[in-house]
Design a protein around this motif. Structure first.
Motif, PDB file in Angstrom:
ATOM      1  N   UNK A 664     -92.346 -58.906  -8.227  1.00  0.00           N
ATOM      2  CA  UNK A 664     -93.263 -58.027  -8.940  1.00  0.00           C
ATOM      3  C   UNK A 664     -92.471 -56.971  -9.708  1.00  0.00           C
ATOM      4  N   UNK A 665     -93.022 -56.597 -10.864  1.00  0.00           N
ATOM      5  CA  UNK A 665     -92.351 -55.622 -11.722  1.00  0.00           C
ATOM      6  C   UNK A 665     -92.877 -54.239 -11.363  1.00  0.00           C
ATOM      7  N   UNK A 666     -92.021 -53.438 -10.725  1.00  0.00           N
ATOM      8  CA  UNK A 666     -92.411 -52.125 -10.222  1.00  0.00           C
ATOM      9  C   UNK A 666     -92.403 -51.114 -11.367  1.00  0.00           C
ATOM     10  N   UNK A 667     -93.155 -50.057 -11.219  1.00  0.00           N
ATOM     11  CA  UNK A 667     -93.156 -48.945 -12.188  1.00  0.00           C
ATOM     12  C   UNK A 667     -93.393 -49.458 -13.592  1.00  0.00           C
ATOM     13  N   UNK A 686     -97.499 -57.245 -11.539  1.00  0.00           N
ATOM     14  CA  UNK A 686     -97.060 -56.001 -12.176  1.00  0.00           C
ATOM     15  C   UNK A 686     -97.592 -54.849 -11.339  1.00  0.00           C
ATOM     16  N   UNK A 687     -96.799 -53.791 -11.196  1.00  0.00           N
ATOM     17  CA  UNK A 687     -97.318 -52.599 -10.525  1.00  0.00           C
ATOM     18  C   UNK A 687     -97.399 -51.493 -11.556  1.00  0.00           C
ATOM     19  N   UNK A 688     -98.609 -50.992 -11.778  1.00  0.00           N
ATOM     20  CA  UNK A 688     -98.773 -49.928 -12.772  1.00  0.00           C
ATOM     21  C   UNK A 688     -98.160 -48.648 -12.209  1.00  0.00           C
ATOM     22  N   UNK A 689     -97.297 -48.040 -12.964  1.00  0.00           N
ATOM     23  CA  UNK A 689     -96.579 -46.870 -12.465  1.00  0.00           C
ATOM     24  C   UNK A 689     -97.526 -45.710 -12.164  1.00  0.00           C
ATOM     25  N   UNK A 690     -97.147 -44.951 -11.122  1.00  0.00           N
ATOM     26  CA  UNK A 690     -97.969 -43.827 -10.676  1.00  0.00           C
ATOM     27  C   UNK A 690     -98.204 -42.810 -11.784  1.00  0.00           C
ATOM     28  N   UNK A 691     -97.221 -42.675 -12.680  1.00  0.00           N
ATOM     29  CA  UNK A 691     -97.367 -41.641 -13.712  1.00  0.00           C
ATOM     30  C   UNK A 691     -98.546 -41.951 -14.646  1.00  0.00           C
ATOM     31  N   UNK A 692     -98.915 -43.241 -14.778  1.00  0.00           N
ATOM     32  CA  UNK A 692    -100.074 -43.571 -15.623  1.00  0.00           C
ATOM     33  C   UNK A 692    -101.384 -43.407 -14.848  1.00  0.00           C
ATOM     34  N   UNK A 720    -102.186 -57.558 -10.590  1.00  0.00           N
ATOM     35  CA  UNK A 720    -101.836 -56.195 -10.975  1.00  0.00           C
ATOM     36  C   UNK A 720    -102.142 -55.244  -9.822  1.00  0.00           C
ATOM     37  N   UNK A 721    -101.162 -54.482  -9.434  1.00  0.00           N
ATOM     38  CA  UNK A 721    -101.351 -53.510  -8.369  1.00  0.00           C
ATOM     39  C   UNK A 721    -101.223 -52.115  -8.995  1.00  0.00           C
ATOM     40  N   UNK A 722    -102.177 -51.233  -8.660  1.00  0.00           N
ATOM     41  CA  UNK A 722    -102.046 -49.853  -9.132  1.00  0.00           C
ATOM     42  C   UNK A 722    -101.485 -49.051  -7.977  1.00  0.00           C
ATOM     43  N   UNK A 723    -100.433 -48.293  -8.222  1.00  0.00           N
ATOM     44  CA  UNK A 723     -99.854 -47.522  -7.120  1.00  0.00           C
ATOM     45  C   UNK A 723    -100.006 -46.027  -7.365  1.00  0.00           C
ATOM     46  N   UNK A 724     -99.939 -45.282  -6.281  1.00  0.00           N
ATOM     47  CA  UNK A 724    -100.069 -43.830  -6.404  1.00  0.00           C
ATOM     48  C   UNK A 724    -101.498 -43.393  -6.657  1.00  0.00           C
ATOM     49  N   UNK A 737    -112.355 -51.313 -14.304  1.00  0.00           N
ATOM     50  CA  UNK A 737    -111.671 -52.140 -15.297  1.00  0.00           C
ATOM     51  C   UNK A 737    -110.945 -53.332 -14.672  1.00  0.00           C
ATOM     52  N   UNK A 738    -111.356 -53.685 -13.464  1.00  0.00           N
ATOM     53  CA  UNK A 738    -110.918 -54.964 -12.893  1.00  0.00           C
ATOM     54  C   UNK A 738    -109.574 -54.923 -12.196  1.00  0.00           C
ATOM     55  N   UNK A 739    -109.092 -53.727 -11.824  1.00  0.00           N
ATOM     56  CA  UNK A 739    -107.855 -53.683 -11.034  1.00  0.00           C
ATOM     57  C   UNK A 739    -108.268 -53.578  -9.577  1.00  0.00           C
ATOM     58  N   UNK A 740    -108.034 -54.648  -8.829  1.00  0.00           N
ATOM     59  CA  UNK A 740    -108.555 -54.684  -7.461  1.00  0.00           C
ATOM     60  C   UNK A 740    -107.510 -54.427  -6.395  1.00  0.00           C
ATOM     61  N   UNK A 741    -106.233 -54.469  -6.774  1.00  0.00           N
ATOM     62  CA  UNK A 741    -105.196 -54.265  -5.766  1.00  0.00           C
ATOM     63  C   UNK A 741    -104.731 -52.814  -5.849  1.00  0.00           C
ATOM     64  N   UNK A 742    -104.949 -52.089  -4.771  1.00  0.00           N
ATOM     65  CA  UNK A 742    -104.753 -50.641  -4.816  1.00  0.00           C
ATOM     66  C   UNK A 742    -103.816 -50.182  -3.702  1.00  0.00           C
ATOM     67  N   UNK A 743    -102.903 -49.295  -4.081  1.00  0.00           N
ATOM     68  CA  UNK A 743    -101.974 -48.692  -3.119  1.00  0.00           C
ATOM     69  C   UNK A 743    -101.940 -47.200  -3.417  1.00  0.00           C
ATOM     70  N   UNK A 744    -102.032 -46.393  -2.401  1.00  0.00           N
ATOM     71  CA  UNK A 744    -101.949 -44.957  -2.693  1.00  0.00           C
ATOM     72  C   UNK A 744    -102.434 -44.119  -1.537  1.00  0.00           C
ATOM     73  N   UNK A 745    -102.151 -42.817  -1.650  1.00  0.00           N
ATOM     74  CA  UNK A 745    -102.480 -41.901  -0.555  1.00  0.00           C
ATOM     75  C   UNK A 745    -103.972 -41.874  -0.256  1.00  0.00           C
ATOM     76  N   UNK A 746    -104.821 -42.181  -1.242  1.00  0.00           N
ATOM     77  CA  UNK A 746    -106.262 -42.152  -0.977  1.00  0.00           C
ATOM     78  C   UNK A 746    -106.621 -43.140   0.132  1.00  0.00           C
ATOM     79  N   UNK A 747    -105.861 -44.197   0.249  1.00  0.00           N
ATOM     80  CA  UNK A 747    -106.149 -45.203   1.277  1.00  0.00           C
ATOM     81  C   UNK A 747    -105.240 -44.999   2.483  1.00  0.00           C
ATOM     82  N   UNK A 748    -103.961 -44.838   2.215  1.00  0.00           N
ATOM     83  CA  UNK A 748    -103.044 -44.599   3.328  1.00  0.00           C
ATOM     84  C   UNK A 748    -101.683 -44.158   2.811  1.00  0.00           C
TER      85      UNK A 748
END
Ligand code: C2E
Ligand code: MG
Ligand code: MG
Length: 766
Positions: A664-667, A686-692, A720-724, A737-748
């Motif tokens: 996977x392509x990070x950031x 692809x992992x969408x960077x936290x800054x976006x 596609x994973x959204x992080x942060x 907008x159809x991004x279902x894979x989520x990573x971030x403090x809101x979850x854990x």
């Protein structure tokens, strides 16, 4: 009247110096046999006597070949309606290689039916070797289906390979002309030029190099069509395809004179449009094809043009996406100048190039004085007026001399072109001071600021972009200290900077030694941050990302952003990375054993780990020894890792994918990968960077970038994973907008292995 009689009549009429052989007479007598079968199976039969060159066509064959049935004096006569380019190979074979098996495809262009393809086959020898016999069959439908497939395939190849819309579209035009028998084709694109009214201009065209269609081409290139104007404007406006049957005499056809001059007779134009995710149709242009034949509306064309239109539109849409991502990630939204990250990228390149060429260049670091009071007193709108106005002035100043960027807030910078003389640099810096001093109008107010400028020079004041910016920044502070509205060059008190740099180096060396120690003493540990899939009603834990931490002897936990960069510069990262992979796979085996048996483990990799060609085998050995399937392991790497050493890294990535690992392509979004390059990379996510994600859902730029990345991911079938993700509104936007894979403090937040297993007992699969 029987066919035999018809044939005999013709024979008497047409004929011919040679008397009919017995063989041919026999064939003519029996030609009508099996005619019913021919009609059902849709093929026709032919017979050829090589000694005389005579040919006989069954009724069906004659129908297909658009000539009369029965006897023909020569094969040229029998195939007289076939286009010369396809007839010649067939005739040569018939006449000169009587023993050779025939398997040819020929083309007939008919004003009513359009292009048809026929297959001409010889059959194995029957009892009479003097006669060659075979069948002819209409294969137009198969050919069209194949062609549609080929269009999709070839056009997506063009898309991947093409660096520009022009190359991709011209190739598609050529493909259509060559396969559908058109002589001239073109694409008219909506111009984004100055006028308010949209205009279509002929941008790309193709015709066979041997045909002289210059007058028509030149005429087309000169025109600019508004909505509803001429054939092109009408097709664009109505979004409905249209035919011209008699170009030269059609008074509505604007290019009739040049068409007549070039012998073009008929043609077809159709719209190119695409639909975006919000359901809006975008009409981006019109395609047209013309022929020197008088062709009439062909039944196949609407279908084909829909396919072509969709493909071309898709190509254009993707290229535009590429442009817009590039634009969004390189340009500062407020001022339109190059943004910080892109300025550093350009500066890096300038250093690299200057080292290669032995050049020198300058960097101007500019900070506006008294900007904050304007913001405080008149509000942000006033501040924005100053920033935009100043940026515009900088833009005018640099023009040919370099690039201006906004580094953030009220900080700007200029990178000059190579080999500017000292007086030129001084004069440029002085012009910047003047540009800042001239007042900016805000309503009835005249706002005044000034600038402090620091100048550094490559290589005297630094070999790298970081050093150059730092030197220029220090010089700028000197200007501030000296009363503002002045410029300073880097001077001897850069000794102070040098001292600071040395102390930094000492700190780094100490840290490096400590890292060695930590590795030996096992002071590293991993935390796991869950990734959830929201595509169903209940979010599911589907993956975890392993994140390294370092516990110092005094108990302090150090985060990777502090020590990974140092580990990277000292190559210690290779050993650390290997420890991480082993530990993560061991823990994954444990998780699978505890019932989390579909869980995927993501591991961050450093660039240095990826240039080792035996990496795929070494990783496979680790997973195999632990009984973990490779498909559960995803390696995270960054765009810059790939782009900096693509020739080394991409083959290793491919090998890893063959072994079953995911990549996977990070950031994602931070780097400078071109999309055409991206398409060729063997990645799975692809992992969408936290800054976006951070600016969602309010920041316009971030919204656009994230949606574009999601669109792109869908096109390329990447996960596609959204992080942060930290807030409900970010989560809501991403899901909408159809991004279902989520990573971030809101979850854990990242958790220890024990906490992870305990917290998510309910997510076990078994
Ligand atoms: P990354 O791979 O992009 O990892 C995500 C980082 O974002 C993690 O920081 C994580 O704790 C943090 N994060 C996740 N969700 C949120 C959130 O909602 N808000 C905020 N503010 N932060 C969030 P961490 O653990 O400090 O890692 C930083 C970076 O260090 C990682 O970025 C990765 O590039 C690198 N790294 C971590 N572990 C390793 C490793 O084992 N090997 C290598 N080579 N690099 C590693
Ligand atoms: Mg990561
Ligand atoms: Mg990341």
């Amino acid at each position: 009247m029987s066919l035999y009689q018809i044939a005999l009549q013709q024979t008497n009429r047409v004929h011919s110096s040679l008397p009919l052989s017995e063989n041919i007479q026999l064939i003519l007598q029996h030609m009508t046999q099996d005619a019913a079968t021919e009609q059902v199976v849709v093929f026709g039969r032919w017979w050829f006597e090589s000694s005389t060159g005579h040919m006989v066509l069954s009724h069906s064959a004659a129908n297909l070949l658009e000539v009369t049935a029965g006897f023909h004096d020569s094969c040229q006569q029998a195939f007289s309606q076939v286009t010369p380019d396809t007839a010649i190979p067939l005739l040569t074979m018939l006449q000169h290689s009587p023993l050779q098996t025939i398997d040819c495809e020929v083309k007939i262009i008919n004003a009513k039916k359009g292009v048809r393809w026929l297959k001409v086959l010889s059959l194995p020898h029957h009892n009479n070797p003097a006669i060659k016999m075979g069948v002819v069959q209409d294969i137009t439908l198969q050919k069209l289906a194949l062609m549609r497939e080929k269009f999709s395939f070839t056009s997506s190849q063009f898309l991947v390979g093409a660096q520009s819309i022009s190359v991709a579209v011209t190739k598609v035009i050529q493909l259509v002309c060559e396969n559908l028998g058109w002589d001239w084709g073109a694409y008219w694109s909506l111009s984004s030029g100055g006028s308010l009214e949209p205009k279509l201009n002929c941008c790309y065209f193709w015709h066979h190099p041997d045909t002289d269609l210059t007058a028509f081409t030149e005429h087309s290139l000169r025109l600019s069509m508004g909505a509803g104007e001429g054939l092109i404007g009408a097709v664009w406006h109505s979004a409905v395809p249209n035919w011209v049957e008699d170009m030269g005499n059609d008074t509505h056809f604007i290019r009739r004179h040049s068409a007549k001059q070039c012998g073009l007779k008929s043609g077809y134009a159709f719209p190119i449009s695409y639909m975006t995710a919000d359901g809006r149709r975008h009409s981006v242009g019109v395609m047209e094809f013309y022929s020197r034949w008088s062709r009439q509306c062909e039944a196949q064309l609407p279908n084909l043009s829909a396919t072509i239109g969709a493909l071309v539109a898709q190509t254009i849409q993707r290229m535009e996406q590429q442009e817009s991502i590039k634009q969004l990630s390189q340009v500062d939204d407020l001022t339109g100048l190059v943004n910080r990250s892109h300025f550093h990228y350009l500066l890096d390149n300038a250093c690299f190039e200057a080292i290669r060429q032995g050049d020198s260049f300058g960097v101007l670091f500019i900070d506006l004085d008294r900007f904050k009071p304007i913001n405080d007193a008149f509000g942000h709108d006033a501040g924005n007026v100053v920033l935009r106005g100043f940026a515009q002035r900088l833009q005018v100043l640099v023009q040919e001399k370099g690039v201006a960027g906004r580094l953030g807030g009220d900080e700007f910078a200029i990178l000059t072109k190579p080999n500017q003389k000292m007086p030129d640099l001084r004069s440029l810096a002085e012009q910047v001071l003047v540009a800042a001093r001239s007042p900016f109008s805000f309503g009835e107010h005249q706002l005044t600021v000034s600038a402090s400028v620091g100048v550094s020079i490559f290589p005297e004041n630094g070999w790298t972009s970081a050093e150059l910016v730092r030197s220029a920044d220090t010089a700028m502070y000197k200007s501030k200290k000296n009363g503002r509205n002045v410029l300073s060059f880097v001077s001897d008190d850069s000794c102070e900077i040098l001292a600071q740099e040395r102390s930094l180096l000492v700190r780094q060396l100490t840290l490096e030694a400590e890292l060695h120690h930590a590795l030996v003493k096992n002071h590293f540990f991993l935390e796991y941050q869950p990734v959830f899939d929201f595509s169903r009603n209940v979010p599911r834990l589907v993956a975890v990302e392993a994140l390294i931490r370092w516990r110092r002897e005094n108990g302090e936990v150090v985060h990777p952003s502090v020590f990974i960069p140092i580990a990277e510069t000292t190559r210690l990262i290779v050993q650390i990375g290997r420890w991480v992979i082993k530990q993560a796979c061991e823990d994954l085996a444990l998780l699978h054993g505890q019932g989390f048996n579909e869980l995927q483990m993501s591991v961050n990799m450093a660039a240095l780990e990826f240039v080792n060609p035996s990496l795929p085998y070494e990783l496979s050995a680790i997973t195999e020894s632990l009984g973990v399937a490779n498909r559960f392991v995803c390696l995270e790497m960054t765009e810059s890792m790939i782009m900096n050493q693509a020739d080394k890294v991409v083959p290793i990535m491919k090998n890893l994918r063959q072994q079953g690992f995911k990549i996977s392509l990070d950031d994602f979004g931070m780097g400078h990968s071109s999309l055409s390059r991206l398409k060729q990379l063997p990645i799975s996510a692809l992992k969408i960077d936290r800054s976006f994600v951070m600016g969602l859902p309010f920041d316009r730029g971030d919204r656009a970038i994230v949606r574009t990345i999601l669109d792109l991911g869908r096109h390329m079938q990447l996960a596609i994973v959204a992080e942060g993700v930290e807030t409900d509104s970010q989560l809501g936007f991403l899901r909408q907008y159809g991004c279902h894979m989520i990573q971030g403090y809101i979850l854990s937040k990242p958790l220890s292995l024990a906490d992870l297993m305990q917290s998510y007992v309910g997510h076990k699969n078994a």
